[in-house]
Design a protein around this motif. Structure first.
Motif, PDB file in Angstrom:
ATOM      1  N   ASP A 100      62.931  40.329  34.710  1.00 53.37           N
ATOM      2  CA  ASP A 100      63.680  41.348  33.972  1.00 53.37           C
ATOM      3  C   ASP A 100      65.163  41.284  34.359  1.00 53.37           C
ATOM      4  N   PRO A 101      66.045  40.954  33.414  1.00 55.24           N
ATOM      5  CA  PRO A 101      67.470  40.841  33.753  1.00 55.24           C
ATOM      6  C   PRO A 101      68.084  42.144  34.240  1.00 55.24           C
ATOM      7  N   SER A 102      67.464  43.277  33.889  1.00 55.46           N
ATOM      8  CA  SER A 102      67.993  44.563  34.361  1.00 55.46           C
ATOM      9  C   SER A 102      67.611  44.843  35.813  1.00 55.46           C
ATOM     10  N   ASN A 103      66.639  44.046  36.320  1.00 54.31           N
ATOM     11  CA  ASN A 103      66.194  44.196  37.704  1.00 54.31           C
ATOM     12  C   ASN A 103      66.890  43.139  38.551  1.00 54.31           C
ATOM     13  N   PRO A 104      67.693  43.539  39.534  1.00 57.47           N
ATOM     14  CA  PRO A 104      68.454  42.555  40.308  1.00 57.47           C
ATOM     15  C   PRO A 104      67.591  41.673  41.199  1.00 57.47           C
ATOM     16  N   GLY A 105      66.343  42.025  41.399  1.00 57.21           N
ATOM     17  CA  GLY A 105      65.472  41.233  42.256  1.00 57.21           C
ATOM     18  C   GLY A 105      64.669  40.213  41.482  1.00 57.21           C
ATOM     19  N   PHE A 106      63.509  39.849  42.037  1.00 54.53           N
ATOM     20  CA  PHE A 106      62.661  38.823  41.440  1.00 54.53           C
ATOM     21  C   PHE A 106      61.458  39.398  40.700  1.00 54.53           C
ATOM     22  N   GLY A 107      61.420  40.696  40.494  1.00 56.74           N
ATOM     23  CA  GLY A 107      60.324  41.289  39.752  1.00 56.74           C
ATOM     24  C   GLY A 107      59.136  41.625  40.631  1.00 56.74           C
ATOM     25  N   GLU A 108      58.165  42.288  40.014  1.00 52.58           N
ATOM     26  CA  GLU A 108      56.973  42.717  40.736  1.00 52.58           C
ATOM     27  C   GLU A 108      55.948  41.599  40.828  1.00 52.58           C
ATOM     28  N   LEU A 109      55.124  41.686  41.848  1.00 48.90           N
ATOM     29  CA  LEU A 109      54.008  40.756  41.975  1.00 48.90           C
ATOM     30  C   LEU A 109      52.827  41.260  41.152  1.00 48.90           C
ATOM     31  N   GLU A 110      52.099  40.313  40.561  1.00 47.85           N
ATOM     32  CA  GLU A 110      50.896  40.653  39.815  1.00 47.85           C
ATOM     33  C   GLU A 110      49.675  40.140  40.564  1.00 47.85           C
ATOM     34  N   GLU A 111      48.498  40.537  40.100  1.00 49.17           N
ATOM     35  CA  GLU A 111      47.259  40.078  40.715  1.00 49.17           C
ATOM     36  C   GLU A 111      46.695  38.898  39.926  1.00 49.17           C
ATOM     37  N   TYR A 112      46.352  37.854  40.643  1.00 50.08           N
ATOM     38  CA  TYR A 112      45.705  36.704  40.008  1.00 50.08           C
ATOM     39  C   TYR A 112      44.263  36.641  40.499  1.00 50.08           C
ATOM     40  N   PHE A 113      43.332  36.686  39.558  1.00 48.19           N
ATOM     41  CA  PHE A 113      41.924  36.618  39.914  1.00 48.19           C
ATOM     42  C   PHE A 113      41.503  35.151  40.015  1.00 48.19           C
ATOM     43  N   LEU A 114      41.106  34.764  41.204  1.00 45.26           N
ATOM     44  CA  LEU A 114      40.780  33.362  41.483  1.00 45.26           C
ATOM     45  C   LEU A 114      39.511  32.934  40.745  1.00 45.26           C
ATOM     46  N   PRO A 115      39.423  31.646  40.370  1.00 45.18           N
ATOM     47  CA  PRO A 115      38.176  31.142  39.800  1.00 45.18           C
ATOM     48  C   PRO A 115      37.016  31.393  40.764  1.00 45.18           C
ATOM     49  N   ARG A 116      35.832  31.597  40.216  1.00 41.34           N
ATOM     50  CA  ARG A 116      34.670  31.963  41.032  1.00 41.34           C
ATOM     51  C   ARG A 116      34.440  30.968  42.168  1.00 41.34           C
ATOM     52  N   GLU A 117      34.594  29.679  41.871  1.00 35.43           N
ATOM     53  CA  GLU A 117      34.364  28.650  42.886  1.00 35.43           C
ATOM     54  C   GLU A 117      35.326  28.822  44.066  1.00 35.43           C
ATOM     55  N   ILE A 118      36.574  29.147  43.775  1.00 35.39           N
ATOM     56  CA  ILE A 118      37.571  29.326  44.827  1.00 35.39           C
ATOM     57  C   ILE A 118      37.294  30.616  45.603  1.00 35.39           C
ATOM     58  N   ALA A 119      36.946  31.667  44.881  1.00 38.38           N
ATOM     59  CA  ALA A 119      36.668  32.951  45.533  1.00 38.38           C
ATOM     60  C   ALA A 119      35.500  32.835  46.514  1.00 38.38           C
ATOM     61  N   GLU A 120      34.491  32.058  46.156  1.00 40.80           N
ATOM     62  CA  GLU A 120      33.340  31.881  47.043  1.00 40.80           C
ATOM     63  C   GLU A 120      33.732  31.144  48.316  1.00 40.80           C
ATOM     64  N   ILE A 121      34.661  30.203  48.202  1.00 38.06           N
ATOM     65  CA  ILE A 121      35.092  29.438  49.377  1.00 38.06           C
ATOM     66  C   ILE A 121      35.967  30.284  50.289  1.00 38.06           C
ATOM     67  N   THR A 122      36.915  31.008  49.699  1.00 36.55           N
ATOM     68  CA  THR A 122      37.906  31.746  50.486  1.00 36.55           C
ATOM     69  C   THR A 122      37.453  33.147  50.860  1.00 36.55           C
ATOM     70  N   GLY A 123      36.467  33.676  50.139  1.00 38.65           N
ATOM     71  CA  GLY A 123      36.033  35.043  50.385  1.00 38.65           C
ATOM     72  C   GLY A 123      37.006  36.078  49.861  1.00 38.65           C
ATOM     73  N   THR A 124      37.906  35.652  48.972  1.00 37.16           N
ATOM     74  CA  THR A 124      38.904  36.548  48.382  1.00 37.16           C
ATOM     75  C   THR A 124      38.851  36.431  46.870  1.00 37.16           C
ATOM     76  N   ALA A 125      38.838  37.548  46.178  1.00 38.63           N
ATOM     77  CA  ALA A 125      38.723  37.528  44.721  1.00 38.63           C
ATOM     78  C   ALA A 125      40.062  37.401  44.019  1.00 38.63           C
ATOM     79  N   LYS A 126      41.119  37.910  44.650  1.00 37.53           N
ATOM     80  CA  LYS A 126      42.419  37.877  43.983  1.00 37.53           C
ATOM     81  C   LYS A 126      43.533  37.665  45.001  1.00 37.53           C
ATOM     82  N   VAL A 127      44.659  37.114  44.491  1.00 41.86           N
ATOM     83  CA  VAL A 127      45.822  36.829  45.339  1.00 41.86           C
ATOM     84  C   VAL A 127      47.084  37.228  44.578  1.00 41.86           C
ATOM     85  N   PRO A 128      48.212  37.424  45.273  1.00 43.30           N
ATOM     86  CA  PRO A 128      49.466  37.765  44.594  1.00 43.30           C
ATOM     87  C   PRO A 128      49.962  36.609  43.728  1.00 43.30           C
ATOM     88  N   PHE A 129      50.570  36.962  42.589  1.00 34.98           N
ATOM     89  CA  PHE A 129      51.111  35.985  41.653  1.00 34.98           C
ATOM     90  C   PHE A 129      52.518  36.444  41.266  1.00 34.98           C
TER      91      PHE A 129
END
Length: 738
Positions: A119-148
């Motif tokens: 957002d050009p009106s925001n002087p920073g880099f914007g907000e982080l969103e949630e990325y839901f990992l593919p099931r195969e990755i989530a099973e390996i890492t034990g985490t369902a989502k990570v910052p994006f």
């Protein structure tokens, strides 16, 4: 798209980094898939396979104890992004999408990816969103989502962030705000191709990223031919506070994996920044980038037991070395990955084909040197590739010339107008580099084609080869002239492909009778330079039509200098003789007066302009984005040093196509410049259709006419440039009045 091979290279690089004591590793842009997938990035499968590769990596212990920044494409909310995936201890820390995409010149990233919106009106880099990992990755890492989004990684002892390739080149680069916000280490995963005289720009940008505001900068670039016309030249670097601490090779063509390591003292960064008062003032009010905290330390537990890297001077190869090393590396990469048997080249003894032959010779020199002097890993890789290419499972070359003879066939294809001088140069050059050389005569082919045409029920009996450019006044029909030249050139192309298929079968006597898939075919090499391609001074589908062309992006000025350099520096002495010869196609008889030769066919005279002039015209058209009028105005100044007797267009109206014929030959300086500009734009326009069929060429010049990737203009548009040329004429008239 070599998912398995790319994954193995990523794994090997992490393993090498850990073996050298590294705690942070960054890799090139889109390293999981390869950077040059192009429209494969439009396929959802590409994203699925990328995640499968990541899953295989996370199942191993390779990321234990090392923070890794890995490039791969990621689909987020049904939008494709070019991303950096941060991994440590078998877990994904976060995913950082690219903000500014490369979308000019050779690059089309916005065709495949979407820039991360800020957002050009925001002087920073914007907000982080949630990325839901593919099931195969989530099973390996034990985490369902990570910052994006855009973030920095905070470890126990420092703060890191990344930017990707093009972002370094932008005026408001992310590293400026990141450095002001206290990020001490910035990594850049890049996909930057080699272009003549370009490396110094990259070095200046990376130096500038750390010299103003302090910090450590890691630049990791793709290495090798990534499936197209570009050669990515590596040259990874580590900088700290404006000083280079480590630099990788630029044209290391034989070892697929190179890890560049440096040990940095972060106290130096903190000291420089804290003592720069103006920077501190700006940093106190800069926007904050989101931090992701990681329970991990990068610093060595016993700093006194290690030695920090000392500054070194950047190594920048000269233009001749770039011409020698870039295309030769591209040729070897292309050959070993294509599965073909070697290269075939119609060798005329002229500058262009001799340059191509020299590059193959240099390629063999470099392969042999690596075989004898390289690391154990590179020796094994090179020997395996040699045996695969030559189809000889037990072959070890005793010399680079012997290797050249196994994979390179050259042929002098003589027309009835070919001279003994060019034949001699071709034979001597082939002998010096060890090529398997032969010669043929194409006159029987051309004679047969003319006879077939004469069977048509038209006035075809008017074709008389004895009259074409053979009489003292050169008054033969221009139509006959061009037709007879073209059929000679096209006959060479037909024979080149025929011989490329049969020569391995004909020459590999030792292999006859052996079981296996056969002898394989040779790849046909083209040898048309960038200036002739831009002018359209070649026959469509002649011997410039080939499989690949290593000199198609190099101008004639540089090629001549390269020939002289290679003659001296690479021990190929015949190239000096080639460089000093007058460029000629040898498709017409020489001009005879009183029984004596007074003029031979000359490429520059045929074109009505010199190769130096073509280079200037091409640069203005493509690089400086000039139309005909602006080109004329700039050349009036650029060429102002030329003398009054400077050669204008040819002094006969046959040299000027009827569409742009002038009533009288240009006499004044301005008239000569104007006519050359008109000729150039006219011939470029009427020959644009040829450029749609140009042989894929190594990209070296930023005014390349390569229609398929680099010069996206229509191939049918008005060639008379009426309004543009009239504007030039008005300027010329005004100059006369002055």
């Amino acid at each position: 798209m070599d998912f398995k091979g790319n994954l193995e290279r990523v794994k090997a690089s992490i393993k090498d980094a850990k073996a050298q004591g590294c705690t942070f590793r960054t890799g090139p842009e889109l390293e999981i898939t390869g950077y040059g997938c192009e429209d494969h990035f439009l396929e959802n499968d590409t994203f699925l396979h990328a995640w499968s590769s990541m899953a295989e990596l996370l199942r191993t212990d390779l990321t234990d104890g090392i923070l890794c920044d890995i490039g791969m494409p990621v689909m987020h909310r049904n939008v494709p992004y070019n991303c950096r995936v941060w991994v440590v201890n078998r877990s994904i820390v976060g995913i950082r999408p690219k903000i500014f995409l490369a979308n000019d010149g050779n690059y089309r990233e916005m065709r495949w990816f979407t820039p991360w919106h800020i957002d050009p009106s925001n002087p920073g880099f914007g907000e982080l969103e949630e990325y839901f990992l593919p099931r195969e990755i989530a099973e390996i890492t034990g985490t369902a989502k990570v910052p994006f989004g855009i973030f920095a990684v905070s470890t126990k002892d420092t703060c890191l962030a990344t930017e990707t390739c093009e972002e370094l080149f932008t005026p408001d680069a992310p590293h400026i705000k990141l450095a002001l916000d206290g990020v001490e280490i910035i990594a850049n995963g890049s996909g930057s191709h080699h272009q003549l005289r370009k490396l110094d720009k990259r070095i200046d940008l990376v130096r500038g990223a750390t010299s103003k505001s302090g910090g450590v900068y890691l630049y990791a670039n793709v290495k090798g031919c990534d499936g197209g016309r570009l050669y990515f030249d590596g040259c990874c670097m580590v900088w700290s506070n404006g000083k280079l601490l480590a630099q990788g090779t630029q044209f290391g063509m034989l070892d697929e994996i190179e890890v560049v390591v440096a040990t940095v003292n972060l106290n130096d960064v903190r000291s420089m920044r804290s003592n720069f008062i103006a920077r501190s003032y700006q940093a106190s009010s800069t926007p904050t980038v989101h931090r992701i905290e990681v329970d991990f330390s990068l610093g060595h537990p016993d700093p006194l037991s290690i030695s920090e890297s000392q500054p070194i001077e950047p190594k920048i190869e000269g233009p001749m070395e770039e011409i020698a090393y870039g295309p030769s590396a591209w040729l070897w990469d292309y050959l070993r990955r294509s599965g073909q048997r070697g290269y075939f080249l119609p060798l005329s003894g002229g500058a262009d084909s001799s340059s191509t032959a020299a590059l193959v010779g240099i390629m063999c020199q470099r392969v042999y040197r690596e075989l004898t002097e390289g690391t154990e890993r590179s020796k094994a890789l090179v020997l395996a590739d040699i045996r695969k290419v030559t189809r000889r499972p037990f072959y070890t070359p005793p010399s680079w010339q012997d290797l050249c003879g196994k994979i390179f066939v050259t042929c002098y294809m003589a027309s009835e107008h070919s001279g003994s001088e060019t034949r001699s140069r071709a034979e001597n050059l082939a002998k010096q580099i060890g090529a398997n050389h032969t010669s043929i005569a194409i006159r029987p082919i051309t004679d047969a084609i003319v006879k077939v045409f004469q069977q048509c029920q038209f006035e075809s009996d008017r074709i008389d080869k004895s009259k074409v450019r053979a009489d003292a006044t050169w008054n033969a029909s221009g139509t006959e002239d061009i037709a007879l030249q073209n059929i000679q050139a096209r006959s060479r192309m037909v024979m080149a492909y025929f011989m490329a298929q049969l020569m391995p079968w004909a020459t590999d006597k030792a292999m006859k009778g052996e079981a296996g898939p056969g002898w394989g075919s040779l790849l046909v090499l083209g040898s048309a330079n960038v200036d002739e391609a831009l002018r359209g001074y070649y026959t469509k589908y002649d011997c410039s039509a080939a499989d690949v062309n290593p000199i198609g992006g190099i101008n004639k000025r540089d090629l001549k200098a390269f020939l002289l350099w290679a003659a001296k520096e690479r021990g190929i002495g015949e190239l000096e003789r080639v460089a000093n010869a007058v460029p000629t196609a040898e498709l017409r008889p020489d001009k005879i007066e009183g029984g004596k030769k007074v003029e031979e066919q000359s490429d520059e005279k045929d074109m009505g302009m010199s190769y130096d002039e073509l280079g200037d015209l091409g640069h203005l058209r493509k690089v400086e984005k000039c139309g005909p009028l602006t080109t004329f105005l700039k050349l009036r100044q650029l060429w102002s040093h030329k003398t009054a007797d400077w050669t204008g267009p040819q002094d006969n109206d046959k040299a000027i196509t009827p569409s742009i014929r002038v009533k009288e030959q240009p006499k004044t300086f301005d008239e000569k410049v104007a006519q050359k500009v008109k000729d150039f734009y006219f011939y470029n326009a009427i020959n644009r259709h040829k450029m749609t069929t140009l042989t894929p060429s190594y990209h070296a010049e930023n005014y390349s006419p390569d229609d398929n990737r680099f010069d996206l203009r229509p191939f049918l548009f008005p060639a008379t440039f009426e309004a543009q040329f009239e504007a030039i004429d008005e300027v010329v008239k005004a100059c006369k009045k002055d």
